[in-house]
Each structure stands twice: as structure tokens, then as C-alpha cells.
Scaffold this motif. Structure first.
Motif, PDB file in Angstrom:
ATOM      1  N   LEU A 173       0.829  -1.205   0.000  1.00 21.19           N
ATOM      2  CA  LEU A 173       0.000   0.000   0.000  1.00 21.19           C
ATOM      3  C   LEU A 173       0.865   1.258   0.000  1.00 21.19           C
ATOM      4  O   LEU A 173       0.507   2.272  -0.603  1.00 21.19           O
ATOM      5  CB  LEU A 173      -0.946  -0.006   1.193  1.00 21.19           C
ATOM      6  N   GLU A 194      -6.300   1.755   3.861  1.00 26.11           N
ATOM      7  CA  GLU A 194      -6.390   0.316   4.132  1.00 26.11           C
ATOM      8  C   GLU A 194      -7.701  -0.100   4.789  1.00 26.11           C
ATOM      9  O   GLU A 194      -8.157  -1.236   4.604  1.00 26.11           O
ATOM     10  CB  GLU A 194      -5.207  -0.144   4.985  1.00 26.11           C
ATOM     11  N   VAL A 201      -5.349  -0.505  -5.856  1.00 23.63           N
ATOM     12  CA  VAL A 201      -5.608  -1.648  -4.973  1.00 23.63           C
ATOM     13  C   VAL A 201      -5.497  -2.947  -5.767  1.00 23.63           C
ATOM     14  O   VAL A 201      -4.899  -3.925  -5.304  1.00 23.63           O
ATOM     15  CB  VAL A 201      -6.997  -1.534  -4.315  1.00 23.63           C
TER      16      VAL A 201
END
Length: 350
Positions: A122, A131, A146
Motif C-alpha cells: 500500500l 487500508e 488496490v
């Protein structure tokens, strides 16, 4: 990880083949674009590499090994779909972790290792603050990041991307493709991506495979594709160009009633088609008006001034000669062809 495609053929029913004896060789660490019009076989080729579709003939070798009997989940491939395919009921964190969580127990990292890897990814795709959010709480560009992080979570040596930016608006596409190229250079993963966007392919790929009707018609670096297209289809498909009918005779292409000088042309005599890029068609003032051309309009692409010139009943796209700073609509001019790519009229695109 290298990829070798040999004689790959795929048919659906009684129609023309979606893949027609495709050959392609991708080097380890290379970033390759599959570019072509709709129906050219790009996605079918990508799905076959991933093990999501199966050829009727031919072979796929990954790192020199045939994968005909290898299931998709064992090929060591990360796949990013055009429409993300994220799990809406899972958070960003859990979407990225999914491929690790479903591994057999003996192969599954410890929970702390999974968490650390997800957070590193991430950070890598520049969305660590998301997240805890869910896919419907983030933007399209963020969802694409993502999806990419999820594909990278299993540390695949080969990454496949199917129109990864197709659902995004123009500015987001531009930002993300530059970012993706930088990420590729950082990670060095062998990558193939499908696109119908020429700018996208030419801007970020090391080499581009131009496809048409299930075949790879040319596979080269972007500059080679533009400067030395192998046929009329590639010449007309890539970039802006003036497509002009002509006749080759004695090593020269003649443009008939168009007020253009003949240009050198290789090949046999007969009907042909010439492709002249705007930068190679130079307009200069012709005060007497005898050249048979006139300025129709001027336009700017952000870098270059283009002149639309009316010549023999058609509108041609060129550039003004050096020093001609303010051409006016209707002003007489003459045209000079600096370079042309000439192919027989019966060839593809002729």
C-alpha cells in the motif's frame, strides 16, 4: 521471467480465429504492450498466457518451460483486470491480502508477515491511508492501485494487465500510466499489458506488439514502429498521418491531381498508398497562388502548430515552414513532402 509464445491459435466456434498462429518472445524484465483495434486478439492472448483460456494449437513457455499442463494458480502470474474485480465486502487491506490468505496452510505466511507485506504494498502504490476503506468508498484510480497491489502481493515474476486504465478518465489515465512505468522500473517485473490507446502503449512500453485479426503484425520499440512500419496497416494505425492514394512509377510516387511533388518510393510500379505524417508535410507561403493550395485552418496540439491545408479538394494536415509565423485562413501556399511511407494499394489498409 521470459515468455515465449509459439504458433498460438485459438478459435471460438466457426468464426475467424481469435489468435492465428501468434509468435511472440518477451525478455525477462521487459514491459510489453499488446496494442490493436477491438477484436484483434489482445485479451485472448493475455488470458491464454494466464491460463484462463486454452489454445487449440501452439505453445506457451514461461521461463523456457511449457505451461500447457500448469493450472492458472500455479503459473506464478499476477493478473490485473480492467474492472478491478475487487471484493466489495472486503476492505482495501483484506483485498490485497486475499491471495496470501487463501494459500494452503503449508505455504501461507504468518499473519504478521501478511500484514507487513500488505502495508509495504500500500505504501508502494501510494495509498497507505486507505487500508480500512472499502472499494465503494474510494475513487476509480485508487481502486486500480488496490487491484495492482493485490496482484503484486504474491510476488509474481510475471504481471499481466488487461486494459488497466480503460474505465478511468483521461487525466487519471495519464497520471497512472506514468506512475505504473515508474513502478515497473522499480520492481523489474516482466509485464504485458493490453491497451487500445496508442499514446499509452508508446509512452510506457519497452516494445509494442501491434495486433490485427488475431496476428502480431509488428513487434518493435515505439520509435521503430513509427519510423519503419512493416505494412500499410501499422503505418495508418499508429499516430496521426495523411493517407494519400498515389501511383508508383520509376521509383517515384506520383499523387495524381493532388498538388504535391512526387516522392521516392521503393517497390514495384502500380497503385499505392502513401502515409505522410503532419511533421513531414511542410506548408510555405505561395504569394502567386499558383501551387493550388490554401490554408484552411490552424490548430495547436500543445506542442506544435498544425496547418490544415486545402489541396485538390481534400484537407491535409501539415506544419508551417520555419519563419512562417502567422498563416491566415485562405492564404495561398505550397506543400513540400519531406518523407513518406509508401505501400502497394492492395496491402493491408490500402
Amino acid at each position: 521471467m521470459s515468455v515465449e509464445v509459439v504458433g498460438l491459435t485459438r478459435r471460438f466456434g466457426g468464426t475467424a480465429p481469435a489468435l492465428d498462429a501468434v509468435n511472440l518472445s518477451v525478455r525477462t524484465g521487459e514491459f510489453v504492450a499488446l496494442l490493436g483495434p477491438s477484436g484483434s486478439g489482445k485479451t485472448t492472448l493475455l488470458r491464454t498466457l494466464a491460463g484462463l483460456d486454452f489454445p487449440d494449437a501452439g505453445e506457451v513457455r514461461i521461463n523456457g518451460r511449457s505451461v500447457a499442463e500448469v493450472a492458472a494458480r500455479h503459473r506464478g502470474i499476477g493478473f490485473v483486470f480492467q474492472h478491478y474485480a475487487l471484493f466489495r465486502h472486503l476492505s482495501v487491506f483484506d483485498n490485497v491480502a486475499f491471495g496470501l490468505e487463501v494459500r494452503p496452510r503449508a505455504e501461507r505466511p504468518r499473519r504478521s508477515e501478511i500484514a507487513a507485506r500488505v502495508r509495504r504494498l500500500l505504501e508502494l502504490v501510494q495509498i497507505p491511508e486507505l487500508e480500512r476503506r472499502y472499494p465503494d468508498q474510494i475513487s476509480g484510480g485508487q481502486r486500480q492501485r488496490v487491484a495492482l497491489a493485490r496482484a503484486l502481493a504474491t510476488e509474481p515474476p510475471l504481471l499481466l494487465l488487461d486494459e488497466p486504465f480503460g474505465a478511468l478518465d483521461a487525466q487519471v489515465r495519464k497520471d497512472l500510466r506514468l506512475w505504473l512505468r515508474g513502478l515497473h522500473e522499480q520492481l523489474g517485473i516482466t509485464s504485458l499489458f493490453v491497451t487500445h490507446d496508442q499514446d499509452e502503449a508508446m509512452e510506457i512500453a519497452d516494445r509494442v506488439a501491434v495486433m490485427r485479426a488475431g496476428r502480431v503484425v509488428q513487434f518493435d520499440e515505439p520509435g521503430v514502429l513509427l519510423d519503419r512500419p512493416t505494412d500499410a496497416f501499422v503505418a495508418g494505425f499508429l499516430g496521426e498521418t495523411n493517407r494519400l492514394r498515389c501511383t508508383v512509377s520509376g521509383g517515384l510516387a506520383h499523387f495524381g491531381e493532388l498538388p504535391l511533388p512526387p516522392v521516392p518510393a521503393e517497390g514495384t510500379d502500380g497503385p499505392a498508398v502513401a502515409f505522410v505524417r503532419p511533421c513531414d508535410l511542410v506548408a510555405e507561403p505561395s504569394p502567386g497562388g499558383s501551387a493550388g493550395c490554401a490554408v484552411h485552418a490552424a490548430r495547436h496540439d500543445g506542442r506544435t502548430t498544425h496547418l490544415l491545408v486545402r489541396a485538390g479538394g481534400v484537407i491535409l494536415d501539415g506544419v508551417p515552414a520555419a519563419g512562417w509565423t502567422s498563416p491566415r485562413r485562405g492564404e495561398p501556399c505550397r506543400l513540400r513532402v519531406q518523407a513518406a511511407r509508401v505501400f502497394p494499394a492492395h496491402g493491408d489498409g490500402g
